[in-house]
Design an enzyme around this catalytic site. Structure first.
Site, PDB file in Angstrom:
ATOM      1  N   CYS A  11       0.844  -1.207   0.000  1.00 26.99           N
ATOM      2  CA  CYS A  11       0.000   0.000   0.000  1.00 26.99           C
ATOM      3  C   CYS A  11       0.872   1.248   0.000  1.00 26.99           C
ATOM      4  CB  CYS A  11      -0.917   0.000   1.216  1.00 26.99           C
ATOM      5  SG  CYS A  11      -0.023   0.224   2.775  1.00 26.99           S
ATOM      6  N   CYS A  14       3.629   1.631   2.528  1.00 30.10           N
ATOM      7  CA  CYS A  14       4.880   0.917   2.213  1.00 30.10           C
ATOM      8  C   CYS A  14       5.779   1.778   1.336  1.00 30.10           C
ATOM      9  CB  CYS A  14       4.569  -0.397   1.488  1.00 30.10           C
ATOM     10  SG  CYS A  14       3.605  -1.566   2.428  1.00 30.10           S
ATOM     11  N   ASP A 441       8.342  29.022 -31.472  1.00 27.41           N
ATOM     12  CA  ASP A 441       9.401  29.369 -32.418  1.00 27.41           C
ATOM     13  C   ASP A 441       8.791  29.321 -33.822  1.00 27.41           C
ATOM     14  OD1 ASP A 441      12.077  29.722 -33.476  1.00 27.41           O
ATOM     15  OD2 ASP A 441      11.968  27.604 -34.028  1.00 27.41           O
ATOM     16  N   ASP A 640      12.381  23.693 -31.951  1.00 21.48           N
ATOM     17  CA  ASP A 640      12.987  22.492 -32.544  1.00 21.48           C
ATOM     18  C   ASP A 640      14.477  22.609 -32.806  1.00 21.48           C
ATOM     19  OD1 ASP A 640      12.856  24.345 -34.673  1.00 21.48           O
ATOM     20  OD2 ASP A 640      12.851  22.709 -36.128  1.00 21.48           O
ATOM     21  N   ASP A 644      17.014  26.941 -29.650  1.00 16.58           N
ATOM     22  CA  ASP A 644      15.831  26.968 -28.791  1.00 16.58           C
ATOM     23  C   ASP A 644      16.098  26.330 -27.424  1.00 16.58           C
ATOM     24  OD1 ASP A 644      14.258  28.127 -30.803  1.00 16.58           O
ATOM     25  OD2 ASP A 644      13.818  26.166 -31.675  1.00 16.58           O
TER      26      ASP A 644
END
Length: 842
Positions: A11, A14, A441, A640, A644
């Site tokens: 559980c 734990c 961008d 990309d 960036d």
């Protein structure tokens, strides 16, 4: 992050215990334990043996994932471990065995006693015999489910009681009191006190002891089945991994296990076969179905020099390839690792449940003890008081709290993976939905990043085909990106590839010149072409109109005579305007960042429909712009390129377009494998749905315990007479976790690309609707070093209306971000007062 398998957890208490133990190990900087996958992610310099020792000292087991293997086989081994469900068969066997012995127990305890069902003759009227039979049947069920007692009392001994402790105490108390009643019955039997014998018969709770264990096992069975469903997406990815490859060695084809493929090996793939590793095509062409990685069902044509990825399907031709990424480096392995890492991390919202889980079980045990004492003081019998305490123990469910967040995260992350949206961590999945501002961008994100020919405008008396033929011949020797657009168009329209230009010369920043069949061909921008050719006012106006639309006009002349314009542009992706509209429909402010001049940037911005355009931003200036935007709300940066990466890192959420550079992808929190801008609103939509699901799960987990515990304790008995049998409490407990997991599975039905139900969020930016942000780029002469930059920056930022200034002495520029209208003369004076010269402001 190093990952470990953890055993023995039952559980949330734990997982909380393991987390605390490992965080105390010197060298551990972060630890996250997942109850869902029984795994643990650890960051830091701590020795694995020390980490494993800490887990074992806490009363649990641990091992490194894939420790017995290395390289490519390590991931596969870990994946195989994940795919194998060893728990469910064990639970099923336990459940079947428990039911076999529970059935006669229930027949004796309830069927005969309550409804008078017949029993064997030797038991008729022999209550001690019936009690002994119930005791024996209960002992058998307890032995079958001994795991609850071993784990529960082990946790108690280690000072870390868990859900199994509650079950063990509840069942054990029922059994212990019933055994006491049985022995008391034998004394009454000896004394021939038949009234006492009958009264003790009603004090038996043997059936409760056995039923509690069986019902909890039913819940565990349902929970295990549902948890298996939450990891279906990850298992599906793992199953895609090819097991063998056909290599070319010494001129012969040899089939080898995938773990033996090395970088640089040459492999072949026939139609209908999966590509084994990432590679480059050396020979042949084919249509490759990449839906396994991108979710895109339309096959992609591949030719010599093109890249291919592991687990994609070669549909048509025979191809021969060179391996460039193998084992853990393949795209598929990286995707699996991303999903697996996300499952091993915790979302910030889980901290609430973690704090509660840490004290939940001890608190419940205390409440049960107090409940028994209060009912005894109120004059109730020991059996009645004990039943109330046992009900409290068995109805309380820390599991629901522990599973509320990770099951939703796992399903949400799996849904994203199936649709080409990769969240690197659970925190990124949670935070993406809170985005208020999206900075995009331009090149490669809003636009395709590959210039295309948009207009061919021949001069009067010149045919379009002739203009294209001459431009194609001239541009064929150029390496400029704009030249590639013209060459591509020429090839599509069948331009003569045999024409060769002599005396070719490229003029940097101007254009090209060369000779064809004795005639001098010239091509380039307006300034360059005007040096040798007369360009009319009408042509100039035409070129300005093209520029206003974000296109770059290229002028061409033959022997000093103007022959036409070919316009080239980095066209926006088809889905960009729709994606921007969807983001705006979600209440998100959309900003476009670009290094282009303001006129071109605004043209692209108009086509895409963004709210704001920030132009003339140098690569190093993007990070500064993001920093300023963060003052207005939660910012997601979508990009990309290499330039960036700083902005992706600076933003609250970095989103990388999958076709971009490795650096951008490494810097991002979310990766869009399909390289589609429409996946940005989809990612935000999925994040919001996942967060909403987590809130529902947490509400249910808290609500269930808040309502259930007082009911079990008998709080409502004096008012309404509501009394809860321990068996019904166990049934409720067994179903609570199942309900949480089932609710999380509803996310599989969520349509992340459906914008019809989008709701606007309230953002800080909404309070500043009238506030406009713009940038101006100043050309400055005289700056020589960093001290000059600092002087100019300080002077500009002292001007009212200037929000920030990014100054570069190397580029000779200052990019000024304004939050109010500031005249160029004011900016110019601020700089020139510091003895620098302003040569232009855009």
């Amino acid at each position: 992050m190093k990952q470990y398998n953890v055993t023995g957890m039952s559980c949330a208490a734990c997982s909380s215990r393991v987390e605390k133990a490992v965080n105390k190990v010197p060298g551990v900087t972060a630890c996250s334990v997942s109850l869902l996958t029984n795994s643990m992610g650890v960051e830091g310099t701590a020795d694995p043996s020390a980490i494993i020792a800490a887990v074992e000292a806490a009363g649990y087991g641990a091992s490194e994932k894939g420790a017995e293997n290395s390289g490519a086989t390590a991931t596969a081994a870990a994946d195989d471990d994940f795919l194998k469900d060893t728990e469910t068969p064990k639970i099923r066997r336990r459940l079947i065995a428990s039911l076999i012995f529970l059935a006669p127990l229930m027949y004796l305890s309830m069927g005969h006693m309550m409804w008078g069902w017949p029993v064997p003759g030797f038991m008729e009227g022999n209550h001690v015999a019936m009690g002994l039979a119930q005791l024996l049947l209960t002992v058998i069920v307890m032995v079958i489910n001994q795991k609850f007692f071993i784990s529960g009392f082990k946790g108690l001994i280690h000072g870390a009681p868990n859900m199994d402790t509650l079950v063990a105490l509840g069942s054990g108390a029922s059994f212990g009191y019933s055994t006491y009643a049985l022995f008391a019955m034998t004394v009454a039997q000896v004394n021939m006190d038949m009234d006492a014998v009958m009264s003790y018969m009603h004090e038996f709770y043997f059936e409760s002891a056995a039923m509690i264990l069986t019902l909890i096992t039913v819940g565990k069975m349902l929970e295990a089945h549902s948890k298996g469903k939450t990891t279906d997406a990850l298992k599906g990815l793992m199953k895609l991994a090819p097991k063998t490859a056909v290599l070319v060695r010494d001129g012969a084809e040899v089939q080898v296990p995938i773990g033996q493929v090395r970088k640089g090996d040459v492999f072949v793939v026939r139609p209908g076969e999966n590509i084994p590793v990432d590679g480059i095509i050396l020979e042949g062409n084919s249509a490759v179905n990449e839906s396994a990685l991108t979710g895109e069902s339309i096959p992609v044509d591949k030719n010599v020099g093109d890249a291919v990825s592991a687990a994609t399907l070669n549909q048509s031709g025979f191809i021969r390839c060179e391996a460039i990424r193998v084992g853990e480096d393949t795209t598929l392995s990286q995707i699996i690792q991303m999903v697996s890492d996300a499952a091993a991390t915790k979302a910030p919202i889980a901290k609430i449940a973690d704090r509660v889980s840490g004290v939940f079980v001890p608190a419940v045990i205390s409440i049960a003890a107090v409940t028994i004492v209060i009912w005894l003081l109120a004059g109730q019998s020991v059996g009645f008081a004990l039943a109330r305490g046992i009900s409290v123990l068995v109805i309380s469910c820390p599991c629901a709290l522990g599973l509320a967040t990770p099951v939703a995260i796992m399903v949400g992350n799996g849904m994203g993976a199936k649709n080409g949206i990769m969240f690197k961590t659970a925190a990124s999945l949670e935070a993406t939905g809170k985005t208020q501002i999206v900075a995009l961008d331009k090149t490669g994100t809003i636009t395709s990043g590959e210039p295309k020919t948009t207009d061919i405008l021949p001069a009067e008396g010149v045919q379009e085909a002739e203009l294209l033929k001459l431009a194609y011949a001239l541009e064929k020797k150029s390496e400029h990106p704009l030249a590639r657009a013209i060459l591509e168009t020429g090839k599509e329209r069948g331009a003569d590839d045999t024409l060769e230009v002599a005396d070719f010369r490229a003029v940097p920043g101007g254009g090209l010149t060369g000779k064809l069949d004795g005639a001098v061909l010239t091509g380039g921008n307006l300034k360059y072409i005007s040096e040798t050719t007369e360009v009319s006012g009408e042509i100039r106006r035409q070129s300005e109109a093209l520029a206003e639309d974000g296109k770059t006009p290229l002028f061409f002349a033959r022997d000093g005579e103007f022959i036409g314009i070919i316009a080239v542009a980095d066209v926006i992706k088809e889905d960009s305007p729709q994606a921007v509209r969807e983001l705006q429909g979600m209440g998100i402010h959309v900003v476009m960042l670009t290094g282009d001049n303001e006129r071109t940037a605004k043209a692209i911005g108009r086509q895409a429909g963004v709210d704001e355009v920030i132009a003339g931003v140098l690569p190093e200036g993007k990070e500064s712009v993001i920093r300023n935007l963060k003052k207005k709300g939660k910012v997601a940066m979508v990009g990309d390129g290499i330039n960036d990466a700083p902005a992706l890192t600076r933003a609250d959420m970095g989103i990388a377009i999958g076709a971009g550079t490795d650096i951008a992808i490494d810097a991002a929190d979310v990766v869009l494998m399909k390289s589609r801008l429409s996946d940005v609103p989809a990612a935000i939509r999925l994040s919001r749905a996942t967060l909403r699901n987590i809130h529902e799960n947490l509400f249910w987990a808290f609500f269930y315990n808040v309502i259930g515990i007082p009911l079990a304790a008998g709080v409502w008995i004096p008012l309404f007479g509501w009394k809860l049998n321990p068996m019904f409490g166990a049934a409720a407990m067994s179903l609570s976790s199942f309900c949480v997991v089932t609710n999380a599975l509803r996310l599989n039905l969520f349509k992340m690309h459906d914008a019809s139900k989008d709701k606007k969020i309230k953002a800080k930016a909404d309070n500043k609707k009238e506030e406009t942000t713009m940038t101006k780029t100043m050309k400055i002469e005289g700056m020589m070093c960093g001290h000059c930059e600092a002087a100019v920056k300080k002077a500009l930022e002292a001007v009212a209306g200037v929000e920030a200034a990014e100054v570069s002495h190397e580029a000779g520029t200052a990019v000024v971000t304004l939050n109010a209208e500031v005249a160029d003369d004011v900016l110019k004076k601020a700089v020139e007062d510091k003895d620098y010269k302003v040569t232009g402001i855009q």
